[in-house]
Design a protein around this motif. Structure first.
Motif, PDB file in Angstrom:
ATOM      1  N   UNK A 205       0.824  -1.209   0.000  1.00 29.08           N
ATOM      2  CA  UNK A 205       0.000   0.000   0.000  1.00 29.08           C
ATOM      3  C   UNK A 205       0.858   1.259   0.000  1.00 29.08           C
ATOM      4  N   UNK A 206       1.976   1.211   0.708  1.00 30.42           N
ATOM      5  CA  UNK A 206       2.838   2.398   0.746  1.00 30.42           C
ATOM      6  C   UNK A 206       3.330   2.761  -0.660  1.00 30.42           C
ATOM      7  N   UNK A 207       3.734   1.757  -1.438  1.00 33.25           N
ATOM      8  CA  UNK A 207       4.203   2.031  -2.800  1.00 33.25           C
ATOM      9  C   UNK A 207       3.093   2.671  -3.633  1.00 33.25           C
ATOM     10  N   UNK A 208       1.903   2.097  -3.544  1.00 30.35           N
ATOM     11  CA  UNK A 208       0.784   2.617  -4.344  1.00 30.35           C
ATOM     12  C   UNK A 208       0.399   4.034  -3.894  1.00 30.35           C
ATOM     13  N   UNK A 255      14.023  17.985 -15.669  1.00 33.45           N
ATOM     14  CA  UNK A 255      13.044  18.012 -14.575  1.00 33.45           C
ATOM     15  C   UNK A 255      12.164  16.766 -14.585  1.00 33.45           C
ATOM     16  N   UNK A 256      11.794  16.308 -15.763  1.00 29.60           N
ATOM     17  CA  UNK A 256      10.970  15.091 -15.857  1.00 29.60           C
ATOM     18  C   UNK A 256      11.723  13.885 -15.312  1.00 29.60           C
ATOM     19  N   UNK A 257      13.014  13.803 -15.622  1.00 26.85           N
ATOM     20  CA  UNK A 257      13.815  12.690 -15.089  1.00 26.85           C
ATOM     21  C   UNK A 257      13.891  12.754 -13.568  1.00 26.85           C
ATOM     22  N   UNK A 258      14.092  13.963 -13.031  1.00 23.78           N
ATOM     23  CA  UNK A 258      14.147  14.106 -11.579  1.00 23.78           C
ATOM     24  C   UNK A 258      12.820  13.730 -10.939  1.00 23.78           C
ATOM     25  N   UNK A 259      11.721  14.053 -11.625  1.00 24.86           N
ATOM     26  CA  UNK A 259      10.399  13.728 -11.071  1.00 24.86           C
ATOM     27  C   UNK A 259      10.148  12.227 -11.041  1.00 24.86           C
ATOM     28  N   UNK A 260      10.811  11.474 -11.928  1.00 23.20           N
ATOM     29  CA  UNK A 260      10.600  10.020 -11.965  1.00 23.20           C
ATOM     30  C   UNK A 260      11.405   9.286 -10.900  1.00 23.20           C
ATOM     31  N   UNK A 261      12.474   9.912 -10.417  1.00 26.48           N
ATOM     32  CA  UNK A 261      13.407   9.181  -9.559  1.00 26.48           C
ATOM     33  C   UNK A 261      12.818   8.728  -8.215  1.00 26.48           C
ATOM     34  N   UNK A 262      12.177   9.596  -7.412  1.00 25.14           N
ATOM     35  CA  UNK A 262      11.665   9.125  -6.106  1.00 25.14           C
ATOM     36  C   UNK A 262      10.677   7.963  -6.194  1.00 25.14           C
ATOM     37  N   UNK A 263       9.619   8.014  -7.035  1.00 28.15           N
ATOM     38  CA  UNK A 263       8.731   6.839  -7.130  1.00 28.15           C
ATOM     39  C   UNK A 263       9.469   5.590  -7.607  1.00 28.15           C
ATOM     40  N   UNK A 264      10.414   5.771  -8.547  1.00 33.12           N
ATOM     41  CA  UNK A 264      11.180   4.622  -9.027  1.00 33.12           C
ATOM     42  C   UNK A 264      12.024   4.030  -7.903  1.00 33.12           C
ATOM     43  N   UNK A 266      11.412   4.166  -4.676  1.00 30.16           N
ATOM     44  CA  UNK A 266      10.517   3.482  -3.724  1.00 30.16           C
ATOM     45  C   UNK A 266      10.134   2.097  -4.245  1.00 30.16           C
ATOM     46  N   UNK A 267       9.814   1.994  -5.531  1.00 28.95           N
ATOM     47  CA  UNK A 267       9.427   0.701  -6.106  1.00 28.95           C
ATOM     48  C   UNK A 267      10.591  -0.281  -6.066  1.00 28.95           C
ATOM     49  N   UNK A 273       8.735  -6.813  -1.032  1.00 28.94           N
ATOM     50  CA  UNK A 273       7.577  -6.690  -0.157  1.00 28.94           C
ATOM     51  C   UNK A 273       6.334  -6.299  -0.943  1.00 28.94           C
ATOM     52  N   UNK A 274       6.522  -5.465  -1.953  1.00 31.01           N
ATOM     53  CA  UNK A 274       5.390  -5.022  -2.778  1.00 31.01           C
ATOM     54  C   UNK A 274       4.723  -6.206  -3.481  1.00 31.01           C
ATOM     55  N   UNK A 275       5.524  -7.077  -4.081  1.00 31.61           N
ATOM     56  CA  UNK A 275       4.969  -8.248  -4.782  1.00 31.61           C
ATOM     57  C   UNK A 275       4.319  -9.206  -3.794  1.00 31.61           C
TER      58      UNK A 275
END
Length: 283
Positions: A205-208, A255-264, A266-267, A273-275
């Motif tokens: 749930x945390x990832x989502x 900026x788009x690349x930087x925006x992708x980094x934190x969610x990536x 976390x995953x 654990x997520x799976x």
């Protein structure tokens, strides 16, 4: 004995590789654009190999900001705003949903199921439907342009409450009886037994929920008017609007690349654990 079929294996791997290439190609194009200067990105044909302006563009975006959009707000500040908002939403949703599900499953009080179904019915009322009254409440409480205003109205979650209720229902009744015989009270049972057993579900749930909070656009757009409270998603949208007059695609792609980094990140960190949290059914 498993029969080996070379042609089937070849087609499967070829399909997987083609899928990976299709998904990775836009990311590669964004990375290449982030390594060139603004003048090169306006020339045809567009480059397909990295240039030598990666660190220069990174410094400009992170420290100086994109002056054509939000008054030159540095991206480290918008990244911080998005990170605080996403963490507050994810952690807040999980804590409230855990407590609500615990109360519904393990406590007997009048109208217990009615309260649960009232929570569940809120699934029919997404943020977009109740956005105007929510905005008025937040404005009256003086929470505009604040982290509390960004996160608190999005914290309640009927989906997470329902999921934790289903998880708690799979835990054998004998475990509760054993805890009682050992002298464990409600808080001890919740902290020492339920939380460890729900670890994988909490991680999933945390990832989502982190990704959900990170990608929010409409709500931050409504309640923030100060540039220093801008989130990273809002910044990208403002950049795209400003690019029609003075295109700086190298900075926008950075900026788009930087925006992708934190969610990536976390995953990747919570992948196992997520799976498990999405697939395991027995406790």
């Amino acid at each position: 004995m498993v029969e080996r079929r070379p042609m089937s294996d070849f087609l499967t791997h070829a399909g997987l590789m083609l899928s990976v290439l299709l998904i990775a190609f836009p990311v590669w194009v964004a990375f290449v654009a982030a390594t060139h200067d603004a003048a090169r990105m306006t020339q045809v044909p567009l480059p397909l190999w990295p240039g030598d302006h990666l660190w220069q563009n990174l410094k400009v975006v992170l420290i100086d900001g994109y002056t054509g959009s939000s008054g030159g707000v540095p991206m480290w500040l918008t990244l911080t705003n998005s990170l605080v908002m996403a963490l507050a939403i994810a952690i807040g949703k999980i804590v409230i949903s855990l407590l609500a599900a615990y109360a519904v499953v393990y406590f007997r009080f009048p109208l217990r199921m009615l309260f649960f179904w009232l929570i569940f019915v809120t699934l029919m009322l997404p943020v977009e439907v109740r956005i105007l009254p929510t905005y008025e409440v937040v404005a009256n409480l003086g929470m505009l342009n604040s982290y509390a205003g960004l996160s608190i109205p999005l914290i309640a979650s009927a989906t997470a409450t329902f999921m934790f209720r289903q998880v708690f229902l799979t835990i054998p009744e004998e475990m509760l009886e054993s805890a009682r015989m050992d002298g464990a009270g409600p808080l001890r049972f919740f902290w020492d037994i339920l939380l460890p057993l729900s670890r994988t579900n909490i991680a999933a749930l945390f990832v989502i929920l982190f990704t959900y909070g990170w990608n929010q656009y409409l709500w931050p757009l409504l309640i923030t008017t100060e540039p220093h409270m801008t989130t990273i998603v809002m910044s990208i949208k403002q950049m795209l609007a400003a690019a029609e007059q003075s295109p700086q695609w190298n900075l926008i792609m950075m900026t788009s690349l930087l925006a992708m980094l934190p969610p990536l990140l976390v995953v990747v960190v919570m992948q196992r654990l997520f799976v498990k949290g999405l697939t395991e059914t027995d406790k």
